[in-house]
Design a protein around this motif. Structure first.
Motif, PDB file in Angstrom:
ATOM      1  N   ASN A   1     -42.342 174.409  26.820  1.00 52.15           N
ATOM      2  CA  ASN A   1     -41.170 173.745  27.382  1.00 52.15           C
ATOM      3  C   ASN A   1     -41.169 172.280  26.964  1.00 52.15           C
ATOM      4  O   ASN A   1     -42.098 171.798  26.327  1.00 52.15           O
ATOM      5  CB  ASN A   1     -41.155 173.885  28.906  1.00 52.15           C
ATOM      6  CG  ASN A   1     -40.965 175.323  29.341  1.00 52.15           C
ATOM      7  OD1 ASN A   1     -39.973 175.939  29.018  1.00 52.15           O
ATOM      8  ND2 ASN A   1     -41.958 175.869  30.054  1.00 52.15           N
ATOM      9  N   THR A   2     -40.119 171.549  27.339  1.00 53.39           N
ATOM     10  CA  THR A   2     -39.983 170.155  26.929  1.00 53.39           C
ATOM     11  C   THR A   2     -39.667 169.262  28.119  1.00 53.39           C
ATOM     12  O   THR A   2     -39.228 169.730  29.182  1.00 53.39           O
ATOM     13  CB  THR A   2     -38.871 169.987  25.880  1.00 53.39           C
ATOM     14  OG1 THR A   2     -37.628 170.413  26.475  1.00 53.39           O
ATOM     15  CG2 THR A   2     -39.157 170.780  24.625  1.00 53.39           C
ATOM     16  N   ILE A   3     -39.891 167.958  27.910  1.00 49.72           N
ATOM     17  CA  ILE A   3     -39.504 166.922  28.863  1.00 49.72           C
ATOM     18  C   ILE A   3     -38.655 165.897  28.109  1.00 49.72           C
ATOM     19  O   ILE A   3     -39.017 165.481  26.998  1.00 49.72           O
ATOM     20  CB  ILE A   3     -40.728 166.216  29.472  1.00 49.72           C
ATOM     21  CG1 ILE A   3     -41.584 167.189  30.285  1.00 49.72           C
ATOM     22  CG2 ILE A   3     -40.302 165.035  30.343  1.00 49.72           C
ATOM     23  CD1 ILE A   3     -42.834 166.560  30.878  1.00 49.72           C
ATOM     24  N   ASP A   4     -37.538 165.490  28.708  1.00 55.16           N
ATOM     25  CA  ASP A   4     -36.677 164.428  28.170  1.00 55.16           C
ATOM     26  C   ASP A   4     -36.667 163.281  29.159  1.00 55.16           C
ATOM     27  O   ASP A   4     -36.521 163.505  30.376  1.00 55.16           O
ATOM     28  CB  ASP A   4     -35.243 164.930  27.961  1.00 55.16           C
ATOM     29  CG  ASP A   4     -35.166 166.036  26.920  1.00 55.16           C
ATOM     30  OD1 ASP A   4     -35.566 165.790  25.781  1.00 55.16           O
ATOM     31  OD2 ASP A   4     -34.704 167.150  27.259  1.00 55.16           O
ATOM     32  N   VAL A   5     -36.806 162.063  28.660  1.00 56.16           N
ATOM     33  CA  VAL A   5     -36.755 160.900  29.527  1.00 56.16           C
ATOM     34  C   VAL A   5     -36.119 159.742  28.752  1.00 56.16           C
ATOM     35  O   VAL A   5     -36.362 159.584  27.553  1.00 56.16           O
ATOM     36  CB  VAL A   5     -38.164 160.536  30.064  1.00 56.16           C
ATOM     37  CG1 VAL A   5     -39.121 160.226  28.934  1.00 56.16           C
ATOM     38  CG2 VAL A   5     -38.108 159.400  31.068  1.00 56.16           C
ATOM     39  N   VAL A   6     -35.280 158.953  29.452  1.00 54.33           N
ATOM     40  CA  VAL A   6     -34.511 157.887  28.815  1.00 54.33           C
ATOM     41  C   VAL A   6     -34.557 156.648  29.705  1.00 54.33           C
ATOM     42  O   VAL A   6     -34.525 156.755  30.937  1.00 54.33           O
ATOM     43  CB  VAL A   6     -33.037 158.309  28.602  1.00 54.33           C
ATOM     44  CG1 VAL A   6     -32.237 157.156  27.978  1.00 54.33           C
ATOM     45  CG2 VAL A   6     -32.947 159.550  27.738  1.00 54.33           C
ATOM     46  N   ILE A   7     -34.637 155.460  29.079  1.00 55.95           N
ATOM     47  CA  ILE A   7     -34.509 154.189  29.799  1.00 55.95           C
ATOM     48  C   ILE A   7     -33.503 153.318  29.039  1.00 55.95           C
ATOM     49  O   ILE A   7     -33.452 153.345  27.802  1.00 55.95           O
ATOM     50  CB  ILE A   7     -35.863 153.480  29.952  1.00 55.95           C
ATOM     51  CG1 ILE A   7     -35.732 152.281  30.899  1.00 55.95           C
ATOM     52  CG2 ILE A   7     -36.440 153.070  28.606  1.00 55.95           C
ATOM     53  CD1 ILE A   7     -37.064 151.677  31.319  1.00 55.95           C
ATOM     54  N   TYR A   8     -32.703 152.552  29.778  1.00 54.59           N
ATOM     55  CA  TYR A   8     -31.671 151.735  29.149  1.00 54.59           C
ATOM     56  C   TYR A   8     -31.349 150.552  30.056  1.00 54.59           C
ATOM     57  O   TYR A   8     -31.692 150.540  31.244  1.00 54.59           O
ATOM     58  CB  TYR A   8     -30.408 152.558  28.879  1.00 54.59           C
ATOM     59  CG  TYR A   8     -29.864 153.275  30.102  1.00 54.59           C
ATOM     60  CD1 TYR A   8     -28.966 152.646  30.980  1.00 54.59           C
ATOM     61  CD2 TYR A   8     -30.247 154.588  30.397  1.00 54.59           C
ATOM     62  CE1 TYR A   8     -28.469 153.296  32.106  1.00 54.59           C
ATOM     63  CE2 TYR A   8     -29.765 155.239  31.510  1.00 54.59           C
ATOM     64  CZ  TYR A   8     -28.883 154.597  32.358  1.00 54.59           C
ATOM     65  OH  TYR A   8     -28.408 155.242  33.484  1.00 54.59           O
ATOM     66  N   ARG A   9     -30.687 149.557  29.449  1.00 55.57           N
ATOM     67  CA  ARG A   9     -30.200 148.440  30.246  1.00 55.57           C
ATOM     68  C   ARG A   9     -28.949 148.904  30.997  1.00 55.57           C
ATOM     69  O   ARG A   9     -28.050 149.509  30.408  1.00 55.57           O
ATOM     70  CB  ARG A   9     -29.853 147.247  29.343  1.00 55.57           C
ATOM     71  CG  ARG A   9     -31.001 146.702  28.532  1.00 55.57           C
ATOM     72  CD  ARG A   9     -30.531 145.493  27.710  1.00 55.57           C
ATOM     73  NE  ARG A   9     -31.508 145.140  26.691  1.00 55.57           N
ATOM     74  CZ  ARG A   9     -32.594 144.395  26.924  1.00 55.57           C
ATOM     75  NH1 ARG A   9     -32.817 143.924  28.139  1.00 55.57           N
ATOM     76  NH2 ARG A   9     -33.436 144.106  25.950  1.00 55.57           N
ATOM     77  N   ARG A  10     -28.909 148.551  32.252  1.00 53.35           N
ATOM     78  CA  ARG A  10     -27.735 148.943  33.040  1.00 53.35           C
ATOM     79  C   ARG A  10     -26.468 148.303  32.471  1.00 53.35           C
ATOM     80  O   ARG A  10     -25.378 148.890  32.527  1.00 53.35           O
ATOM     81  CB  ARG A  10     -27.925 148.527  34.496  1.00 53.35           C
ATOM     82  CG  ARG A  10     -26.826 149.036  35.436  1.00 53.35           C
ATOM     83  CD  ARG A  10     -27.153 148.724  36.852  1.00 53.35           C
ATOM     84  NE  ARG A  10     -26.134 149.243  37.756  1.00 53.35           N
ATOM     85  CZ  ARG A  10     -26.139 149.116  39.065  1.00 53.35           C
ATOM     86  NH1 ARG A  10     -27.153 148.465  39.642  1.00 53.35           N
ATOM     87  NH2 ARG A  10     -25.183 149.610  39.819  1.00 53.35           N
TER      88      ARG A  10
ATOM     89  N   LEU B   1     -32.927 147.693  34.689  1.00 51.41           N
ATOM     90  CA  LEU B   1     -33.243 148.830  33.834  1.00 51.41           C
ATOM     91  C   LEU B   1     -33.028 150.111  34.614  1.00 51.41           C
ATOM     92  O   LEU B   1     -33.379 150.196  35.796  1.00 51.41           O
ATOM     93  CB  LEU B   1     -34.692 148.755  33.351  1.00 51.41           C
ATOM     94  CG  LEU B   1     -35.083 147.488  32.580  1.00 51.41           C
ATOM     95  CD1 LEU B   1     -36.560 147.532  32.222  1.00 51.41           C
ATOM     96  CD2 LEU B   1     -34.235 147.327  31.322  1.00 51.41           C
ATOM     97  N   CYS B   2     -32.487 151.126  33.961  1.00 48.63           N
ATOM     98  CA  CYS B   2     -32.220 152.421  34.590  1.00 48.63           C
ATOM     99  C   CYS B   2     -32.824 153.543  33.752  1.00 48.63           C
ATOM    100  O   CYS B   2     -33.046 153.378  32.538  1.00 48.63           O
ATOM    101  CB  CYS B   2     -30.717 152.648  34.759  1.00 48.63           C
ATOM    102  SG  CYS B   2     -29.893 151.415  35.805  1.00 48.63           S
ATOM    103  N   ALA B   3     -33.054 154.693  34.396  1.00 51.15           N
ATOM    104  CA  ALA B   3     -33.666 155.820  33.699  1.00 51.15           C
ATOM    105  C   ALA B   3     -33.107 157.136  34.191  1.00 51.15           C
ATOM    106  O   ALA B   3     -32.701 157.272  35.358  1.00 51.15           O
ATOM    107  CB  ALA B   3     -35.179 155.796  33.883  1.00 51.15           C
TER     108      ALA B   3
ATOM    109  N   CYS C   1     -32.735 152.993  39.087  1.00 45.61           N
ATOM    110  CA  CYS C   1     -32.680 151.663  38.481  1.00 45.61           C
ATOM    111  C   CYS C   1     -33.645 150.726  39.218  1.00 45.61           C
ATOM    112  O   CYS C   1     -33.970 150.935  40.398  1.00 45.61           O
ATOM    113  CB  CYS C   1     -31.265 151.090  38.553  1.00 45.61           C
ATOM    114  SG  CYS C   1     -30.047 152.050  37.650  1.00 45.61           S
ATOM    115  N   THR C   2     -34.085 149.681  38.510  1.00 43.23           N
ATOM    116  CA  THR C   2     -34.946 148.698  39.112  1.00 43.23           C
ATOM    117  C   THR C   2     -34.141 147.761  40.010  1.00 43.23           C
ATOM    118  O   THR C   2     -32.920 147.667  39.898  1.00 43.23           O
ATOM    119  CB  THR C   2     -35.614 147.849  38.021  1.00 43.23           C
ATOM    120  OG1 THR C   2     -34.629 147.217  37.218  1.00 43.23           O
ATOM    121  CG2 THR C   2     -36.522 148.709  37.165  1.00 43.23           C
TER     122      THR C   2
END
Length: 296
Positions: free
Chosen positions: A233-242, A275-277, A295-296
């Motif tokens: 199986n897989t895991i997807d994770v993303v972080i970005y500037r709000r 930052l959000c994820a 988000c932080t």
């Protein structure tokens, strides 16, 4: 060493060696007119050779190791030279030689007593089994050598310490390597002070987190499966500037066959920047996503 009173005869009996019949050194006559061997350096050294032969002639290295293990340390060269130079070996050489072969302190004592008698009747010069140098001169040589070695060691230690101090000072004076967006946090010092800035298990299948380093002013996202079905199986994770969810600083990771995955980091240039994820996992090809970003 046994003194036969009245006959003026000296018989050396050490280590159970058989009585000698060959004449060595100077001979004297007995009452019956037959010659007897007077002990000498030559006879003493020959008896040491015979002692080694009677114990299977072990190698000099093996003898040195045995002697050291039995509390009479001497080099293999000292043991070899004790019976090859033709000179009277020192007490140290004799002690190590006999201990290596017999491990019998009583035999060592008898050999040393016999040797002492030879010293008393000779010029008094002693040989250490390594080089033809009087013991007093050799002791002075080794004392000088130890002083030289100690001085060299002190200089080397001083130079090493000085070098380390200079290196540390120079290192402190160098500006720290800047952390940039896109770096693997595990390869930076950001992990040293990283703390969980936000977390959610709104989807009970996995835990979603944002980790943030105040020292680096950088964050990254991590997703961890609750089950043990990472394989296949897989895991997807993303972080970005709000402020720019789809901007060029957006970092993502898709990892197969793992229980946990994390993104590369985003450096925050504005203290007000949040930052959000988001995250998702697959289980038997069914995809489960976080219901909302954190988000932080």
């Amino acid at each position: 060493m046994d003194l036969a009173g009245g006959s003026g005869r000296i018989e050396a009996s050490v280590g159970g060696a058989a009585p000698r019949t060959a004449l060595r050194g100077v001979s004297v006559g007995t009452d019956e007119g037959t010659p007897e061997t007077v002990d000498s350096t030559e006879v003493f050294v020959e008896d040491l050779r015979r002692l080694r032969q009677s114990h299977g002639e072990p190698t000099w290295t093996a003898m040195a190791r045995r002697a050291s293990n039995r509390g009479a340390k001497a080099s293999h060269g000292t043991l070899h030279n004790a019976v090859t130079t033709g000179r009277l070996p020192s007490e140290l050489a004799v002690t190590a030689f006999v201990m290596a072969l017999t491990n019998d302190r009583a035999q060592v004592a008898r050999w040393l007593t016999r040797r002492a008698a030879l010293v008393d009747t000779a010029s008094g010069a002693e040989f250490d089994g390594a080089s033809p140098v009087p013991v007093e001169k050799e002791a002075g040589f080794w004392r000088r050598r130890r002083r030289i070695v100690a001085c060299v060691a002190a200089v080397l230690l001083s130079n090493t310490v000085t070098g380390l101090v200079v290196f540390q000072v120079a290192r402190r004076d160098q500006p720290p390597t800047p952390i940039v967006t896109g770096e693997d946090p595990a390869r930076t010092t950001c992990v040293d002070d990283a703390k969980i800035a936000a977390a959610s298990d709104r989807n009970p299948a996995f835990l979603l987190e944002i980790l943030f380093s105040s020292k680096c002013q950088a964050g990254w996202a991590r997703a961890t499966r609750r089950d043990q079905d990472g394989v296949g199986n897989t895991i997807d994770v993303v972080i970005y500037r709000r402020s720019e969810p789809d901007g060029g600083s957006r970092q993502s990771a898709t990892e197969p066959d793992v229980q946990s995955a994390y993104t590369t980091l985003i450096v925050r240039t504005d203290p007000a920047d949040r930052l959000c994820a988001t995250g998702a996992i697959t289980t038997d090809h069914a995809r489960q996503v976080s219901p909302e970003p954190i988000c932080t």
